[in-house]
Design a protein around this motif. Sequence first.
Motif, PDB file in Angstrom:
ATOM      1  N   ILE A  47       3.155  -6.379   6.569  1.00  0.00           N
ATOM      2  CA  ILE A  47       4.256  -5.991   7.275  1.00  0.00           C
ATOM      3  C   ILE A  47       4.981  -4.613   6.719  1.00  0.00           C
ATOM      4  O   ILE A  47       5.343  -4.392   5.534  1.00  0.00           O
ATOM      5  N   LEU A  48       5.291  -3.593   7.579  1.00  0.00           N
ATOM      6  CA  LEU A  48       5.741  -2.231   7.398  1.00  0.00           C
ATOM      7  C   LEU A  48       7.296  -2.546   7.067  1.00  0.00           C
ATOM      8  O   LEU A  48       7.996  -3.112   7.753  1.00  0.00           O
ATOM      9  N   ALA A  49       7.615  -1.847   5.719  1.00  0.00           N
ATOM     10  CA  ALA A  49       8.918  -1.938   5.511  1.00  0.00           C
ATOM     11  C   ALA A  49       9.383  -0.826   4.477  1.00  0.00           C
ATOM     12  O   ALA A  49       9.318  -0.740   3.110  1.00  0.00           O
ATOM     13  N   VAL A  57      15.004  -3.851   2.271  1.00  0.00           N
ATOM     14  CA  VAL A  57      13.991  -4.801   2.496  1.00  0.00           C
ATOM     15  C   VAL A  57      13.330  -5.395   1.330  1.00  0.00           C
ATOM     16  O   VAL A  57      12.825  -4.337   0.615  1.00  0.00           O
ATOM     17  N   THR A  58      13.037  -6.631   1.060  1.00  0.00           N
ATOM     18  CA  THR A  58      12.346  -7.109   0.011  1.00  0.00           C
ATOM     19  C   THR A  58      11.749  -8.367   0.347  1.00  0.00           C
ATOM     20  O   THR A  58      11.919  -8.772   1.459  1.00  0.00           O
ATOM     21  N   PHE A  59      10.626  -8.668  -0.365  1.00  0.00           N
ATOM     22  CA  PHE A  59       9.705  -9.574  -0.082  1.00  0.00           C
ATOM     23  C   PHE A  59       9.654 -10.693  -1.177  1.00  0.00           C
ATOM     24  O   PHE A  59       9.729 -10.290  -2.351  1.00  0.00           O
ATOM     25  N   TYR A  60       9.095 -11.765  -0.887  1.00  0.00           N
ATOM     26  CA  TYR A  60       8.634 -12.759  -1.783  1.00  0.00           C
ATOM     27  C   TYR A  60       7.509 -13.508  -1.596  1.00  0.00           C
ATOM     28  O   TYR A  60       7.125 -13.721  -0.088  1.00  0.00           O
ATOM     29  N   ASP A 108       0.739  -1.186  -0.025  1.00  0.00           N
ATOM     30  CA  ASP A 108       0.137   0.023  -0.002  1.00  0.00           C
ATOM     31  C   ASP A 108       0.781   1.200   0.167  1.00  0.00           C
ATOM     32  O   ASP A 108       2.025   1.177  -0.001  1.00  0.00           O
ATOM     33  N   SER A 109       0.235   2.422  -0.013  1.00  0.00           N
ATOM     34  CA  SER A 109       0.996   3.810  -0.093  1.00  0.00           C
ATOM     35  C   SER A 109       1.780   4.058   1.220  1.00  0.00           C
ATOM     36  O   SER A 109       2.755   4.818   1.106  1.00  0.00           O
ATOM     37  N   ASN A 110       1.648   3.430   2.164  1.00  0.00           N
ATOM     38  CA  ASN A 110       2.534   3.387   3.615  1.00  0.00           C
ATOM     39  C   ASN A 110       3.474   2.462   3.658  1.00  0.00           C
ATOM     40  O   ASN A 110       3.999   2.423   4.741  1.00  0.00           O
ATOM     41  N   TYR A 111       3.782   1.849   2.686  1.00  0.00           N
ATOM     42  CA  TYR A 111       5.061   0.680   2.650  1.00  0.00           C
ATOM     43  C   TYR A 111       4.552  -0.558   3.431  1.00  0.00           C
ATOM     44  O   TYR A 111       5.494  -1.036   4.113  1.00  0.00           O
TER      45      TYR A 111
END
Length: 160
Positions: free
Chosen positions: A128-130, A135-138, A68-71
């Motif tokens: 999850i805030l990042a 930080v990256t995600f999968y 989302d726009s809040n990361y």
Amino acid sequence: MTVRRRFTVMLAAVGLAAGLLSTATPATAGTAAVPTDTCGGSVYVSPDREVRTLGSNIPVAKIQLRRDSNYYYWSCITFYSAVPTGYWATARLTRYLDGSFTDEFACGRGGGTPHVSAGMRFCRSPKILAPSSRVTFYAEGFEYKGSTEVVAWGDTIEGR
């Protein structure tokens, strides 16, 4: 009918004729469109990817990595038809810092929706805030028969 759907229908017909569909889950029988934007109010971090049955390779769901726009980041899985009795599913979000694994989150754990159970079609991991670019995600989606037998799997590319 799209080329992909025609190809899938053709493969299903060939498998049926050969008696090979016995390993496919009942959820694979549906061809209904995925409900629109079940992940809600966010942008795609990576393109949708399909969750496919192991062995017969039939698409049963889509897995998404969203932000989302809040990361805040999360994963969600949406099935093309309701999950049948005896099956369940989850979406897993894995977090990396500077390319190294740090932790993972899934549906049914603090802040996410419950895992997908019989009669349901959707779940999402906790958000999850990042804000850091380090930080990256999968995201991965799994469908299970019984308590531990994985019958379908799919993943996204790692993204930010």
